[in-house]
Design a protein around this motif. Structure first.
Motif, PDB file in Angstrom:
ATOM      1  N   LYS A  35       0.815  -1.220   0.000  1.00  0.00           N
ATOM      2  CA  LYS A  35       0.000   0.000   0.000  1.00  0.00           C
ATOM      3  C   LYS A  35       0.850   1.272   0.000  1.00  0.00           C
ATOM      4  O   LYS A  35       0.358   2.364  -0.269  1.00  0.00           O
ATOM      5  CB  LYS A  35      -0.889  -0.037   1.253  1.00  0.00           C
ATOM      6  N   LEU A  36       2.121   1.121   0.340  1.00  0.00           N
ATOM      7  CA  LEU A  36       3.011   2.277   0.524  1.00  0.00           C
ATOM      8  C   LEU A  36       2.421   3.236   1.554  1.00  0.00           C
ATOM      9  O   LEU A  36       2.102   4.394   1.248  1.00  0.00           O
ATOM     10  CB  LEU A  36       3.301   2.994  -0.800  1.00  0.00           C
ATOM     11  N   THR A  37       2.259   2.749   2.755  1.00  0.00           N
ATOM     12  CA  THR A  37       1.893   3.621   3.871  1.00  0.00           C
ATOM     13  C   THR A  37       3.113   4.471   4.199  1.00  0.00           C
ATOM     14  O   THR A  37       4.141   4.372   3.518  1.00  0.00           O
ATOM     15  CB  THR A  37       1.537   2.788   5.119  1.00  0.00           C
ATOM     16  N   TYR A  38       3.071   5.222   5.277  1.00  0.00           N
ATOM     17  CA  TYR A  38       4.236   6.024   5.680  1.00  0.00           C
ATOM     18  C   TYR A  38       5.482   5.124   5.825  1.00  0.00           C
ATOM     19  O   TYR A  38       6.608   5.565   5.628  1.00  0.00           O
ATOM     20  CB  TYR A  38       3.949   6.752   7.012  1.00  0.00           C
ATOM     21  N   ALA A  39       5.244   3.833   6.175  1.00  0.00           N
ATOM     22  CA  ALA A  39       6.370   2.924   6.430  1.00  0.00           C
ATOM     23  C   ALA A  39       6.867   2.248   5.165  1.00  0.00           C
ATOM     24  O   ALA A  39       7.999   1.786   5.100  1.00  0.00           O
ATOM     25  CB  ALA A  39       5.959   1.852   7.444  1.00  0.00           C
ATOM     26  N   GLY A  40       6.009   2.186   4.146  1.00  0.00           N
ATOM     27  CA  GLY A  40       6.418   1.574   2.892  1.00  0.00           C
ATOM     28  C   GLY A  40       7.160   2.609   2.059  1.00  0.00           C
ATOM     29  O   GLY A  40       6.865   3.798   2.129  1.00  0.00           O
ATOM     30  N   ASN A  41       8.115   2.145   1.283  1.00  0.00           N
ATOM     31  CA  ASN A  41       8.961   3.115   0.594  1.00  0.00           C
ATOM     32  C   ASN A  41       9.463   2.480  -0.693  1.00  0.00           C
ATOM     33  O   ASN A  41      10.178   1.474  -0.650  1.00  0.00           O
ATOM     34  CB  ASN A  41      10.136   3.465   1.527  1.00  0.00           C
ATOM     35  N   ILE A  42       9.116   3.088  -1.798  1.00  0.00           N
ATOM     36  CA  ILE A  42       9.525   2.528  -3.090  1.00  0.00           C
ATOM     37  C   ILE A  42      11.055   2.562  -3.220  1.00  0.00           C
ATOM     38  O   ILE A  42      11.651   1.724  -3.901  1.00  0.00           O
ATOM     39  CB  ILE A  42       8.787   3.248  -4.259  1.00  0.00           C
ATOM     40  N   ASP A  43      11.695   3.481  -2.503  1.00  0.00           N
ATOM     41  CA  ASP A  43      13.167   3.531  -2.516  1.00  0.00           C
ATOM     42  C   ASP A  43      13.778   2.238  -1.964  1.00  0.00           C
ATOM     43  O   ASP A  43      14.927   1.910  -2.250  1.00  0.00           O
ATOM     44  CB  ASP A  43      13.682   4.689  -1.650  1.00  0.00           C
ATOM     45  N   ARG A 317      17.532  10.632   4.971  1.00  0.00           N
ATOM     46  CA  ARG A 317      17.320  12.084   5.131  1.00  0.00           C
ATOM     47  C   ARG A 317      16.001  12.513   4.493  1.00  0.00           C
ATOM     48  O   ARG A 317      15.274  13.340   5.026  1.00  0.00           O
ATOM     49  CB  ARG A 317      18.485  12.881   4.546  1.00  0.00           C
ATOM     50  N   LYS A 318      15.691  11.887   3.342  1.00  0.00           N
ATOM     51  CA  LYS A 318      14.426  12.188   2.666  1.00  0.00           C
ATOM     52  C   LYS A 318      13.249  11.942   3.612  1.00  0.00           C
ATOM     53  O   LYS A 318      12.289  12.700   3.652  1.00  0.00           O
ATOM     54  CB  LYS A 318      14.270  11.203   1.487  1.00  0.00           C
ATOM     55  N   ILE A 319      13.327  10.843   4.359  1.00  0.00           N
ATOM     56  CA  ILE A 319      12.223  10.485   5.268  1.00  0.00           C
ATOM     57  C   ILE A 319      12.203  11.436   6.460  1.00  0.00           C
ATOM     58  O   ILE A 319      11.172  11.982   6.838  1.00  0.00           O
ATOM     59  CB  ILE A 319      12.365   9.027   5.760  1.00  0.00           C
ATOM     60  N   ARG A 320      13.372  11.652   7.062  1.00  0.00           N
ATOM     61  CA  ARG A 320      13.427  12.479   8.267  1.00  0.00           C
ATOM     62  C   ARG A 320      13.077  13.929   7.984  1.00  0.00           C
ATOM     63  O   ARG A 320      12.615  14.643   8.860  1.00  0.00           O
ATOM     64  CB  ARG A 320      14.814  12.376   8.923  1.00  0.00           C
ATOM     65  N   GLU A 321      13.364  14.355   6.753  1.00  0.00           N
ATOM     66  CA  GLU A 321      13.093  15.765   6.463  1.00  0.00           C
ATOM     67  C   GLU A 321      11.648  16.009   6.016  1.00  0.00           C
ATOM     68  O   GLU A 321      11.212  17.139   5.876  1.00  0.00           O
ATOM     69  CB  GLU A 321      14.088  16.276   5.406  1.00  0.00           C
ATOM     70  N   HIS A 322      10.909  14.927   5.812  1.00  0.00           N
ATOM     71  CA  HIS A 322       9.523  15.074   5.369  1.00  0.00           C
ATOM     72  C   HIS A 322       8.688  15.668   6.514  1.00  0.00           C
ATOM     73  O   HIS A 322       8.860  15.292   7.670  1.00  0.00           O
ATOM     74  CB  HIS A 322       8.962  13.710   4.962  1.00  0.00           C
TER      75      HIS A 322
END
Ligand SMILES: NC(=O)c1ccc[n+]([C@@H]2O[C@H](COP(=O)([O-])OP(=O)(O)OC[C@H]3O[C@@H](n4cnc5c(N)ncnc54)[C@H](O)[C@@H]3O)[C@@H](O)[C@H]2O)c1
Length: 356
Positions: A35-43, A317-322
């Protein structure tokens, strides 16, 4: 061509599992459904996307039509379910999504597996379903005593999976893993939070007195155990996956700081989580009898993990800076009471009040 559907394969363990499966099982079609929730990440799948035999489908395991479509299109032989809401702290704030995904979503997958007569369905579960143990280690027959909405939902998913085995003879296997760490784990989870905060010279928040005991397993070992259970696990069977390397949270923080060459003064104690389980421990004799043994000692796996976070700042960093992470961090930590000593912190419980 044989095929495997990996639900929740864009998360931490699922993406490591998908990578391992692609490496070791040539000629397999691998389908990640997430589902790519906040925890899922295509990266998390950056090196797999576009490779022959690999497919990514965005979808929700609670959506029966979406699940039916993916089963219709790919006709998977094997299904492994990593998809779940997984953070205990978030389950205290909004239990509803945990009940939906971790119980109802499991049922949706089970229904599709039944219809398509899959060869094996593996439900990936957790040691948390056994609850807190003061002593000894839980074997697979230990009573389930979940004590927070996350572990209660996971226990519900396990029981539903077993019901499909007993009622419909669906070849279901359950794995219950202990606390897992390694590359691609979301930076709000305990070890990545310690590492990334330490890299940024930010305080490391330790809940209560930091004496909670966990058994830490390197993600590669967890994935190999699941692979083994896919091959040899008995239908209707439950398999504990334990590293048997128990350590207190505060000692994990000390190890991380030592590996990064940062001062212990970065450690700060914060008001504890309500109902915080003191200790998890499992007996993995059954899995070990299938010839599984963890390859990584905690110090070795942790060093690999620390090095990975150091060399992959682009990822975290992408995640933490969101803004959503910043907001989560503010609600979880900045509104909490902070202390210099464990004696003070242990007297306080932080009851989260707003949903994230
Ligand atoms: N991380 C651990 O320490 C640990 C230990 C034991 C067991 N487990 C279990 O392993 C599994 C994976 O854990 P993780 O740490 O990789 O979790 P994670 O939170 O990193 O990943 C969960 C994945 O599931 C996806 N997802 C969530 N809801 C979904 C839905 N409704 N439909 C489709 N996809 C959805 C998310 O997008 C994410 O990609 C979970 O079932 C968890 O309970 C985790």
């Amino acid at each position: 061509m044989p095929s495997i559907l990996i639900a929740g394969g864009a998360g931490f363990i699922g993406s490591n599992f998908a990578r391992m499966w692609m490496r070791k099982h040539d000629g397999f079609k691998v389908i990640v459904f997430d589902k790519l929730t906040y925890a899922g990440n295509i990266d998390n799948l950056h090196d797999l996307l576009g490779r022959e035999g690999f497919h990514f489908i965005k979808g929700d395991i609670c959506d029966a039509d979406a699940v039916a479509n993916v089963f219709e299109e790919f006709k998977p032989d094997l299904v492994v379910n990593f998809a779940a809401e997984t953070h205990v702290d978030r389950s205290l704030l909004s239990p509803g999504s945990f009940i939906m995904t971790d119980i109802y979503g499991v049922h949706t997958l089970l229904e599709a597996c039944r219809k398509h007569q899959v060869k094996k369905f593996v439900q990936v579960s957790s040691d948390e379903v056994y609850g807190s143990l003061n002593e000894g280690a839980a074997s697979e027959t230990h009573q389930l005593r979940p004590r927070n909405p996350y572990s209660a939902s996971k226990a519900g998913g396990d029981l539903m999976a077993l019901a499909y085995f007993h009622t419909y003879n669906l070849p279901v296997v359950i794995t219950r893993g202990c606390n897992t760490y390694g590359p691609y784990q979301h930076p709000e989870k305990f070890i990545p939070l310690l590492i990334t905060n330490a890299i940024e010279d930010m305080p490391l928040p330790i809940y209560g007195d930091g004496m909670q005991i966990r058994d830490w397993l390197f993600v590669e070992d967890h994935c190999e155990a699941i692979e083994l259970v896919i091959e040899f696990g008995e239908p209707g069977g439950i398999y504990n996956i334990a590293a048997n390397q128990e350590i207190r949270n505060i000692d994990v923080a000390h190890l991380v700081l030592e590996m990064l060459g940062k001062p212990k003064t970065l450690i700060k104690y914060v008001a504890d989580r309500p109902g915080h389980d003191r200790r998890y421990a499992m007996d993995a004799t059954k899995l070990r009898s299938l010839n599984w043994t963890p390859k990584y000692r905690l110090e070795d796996g942790l060093r690999i993990t620390v090095d990975w976070y150091r060399s992959n700042e682009w990822w975290w960093r992408k995640i933490r800076e969101h803004p959503s992470f910043r907001e989560y961090y503010r609600r979880m930590y900045e509104q909490r009471l902070w202390f210099d000593t464990p004696e003070e912190a242990i007297k306080h419980i932080h009851m989260p009040t707003s949903s994230v």
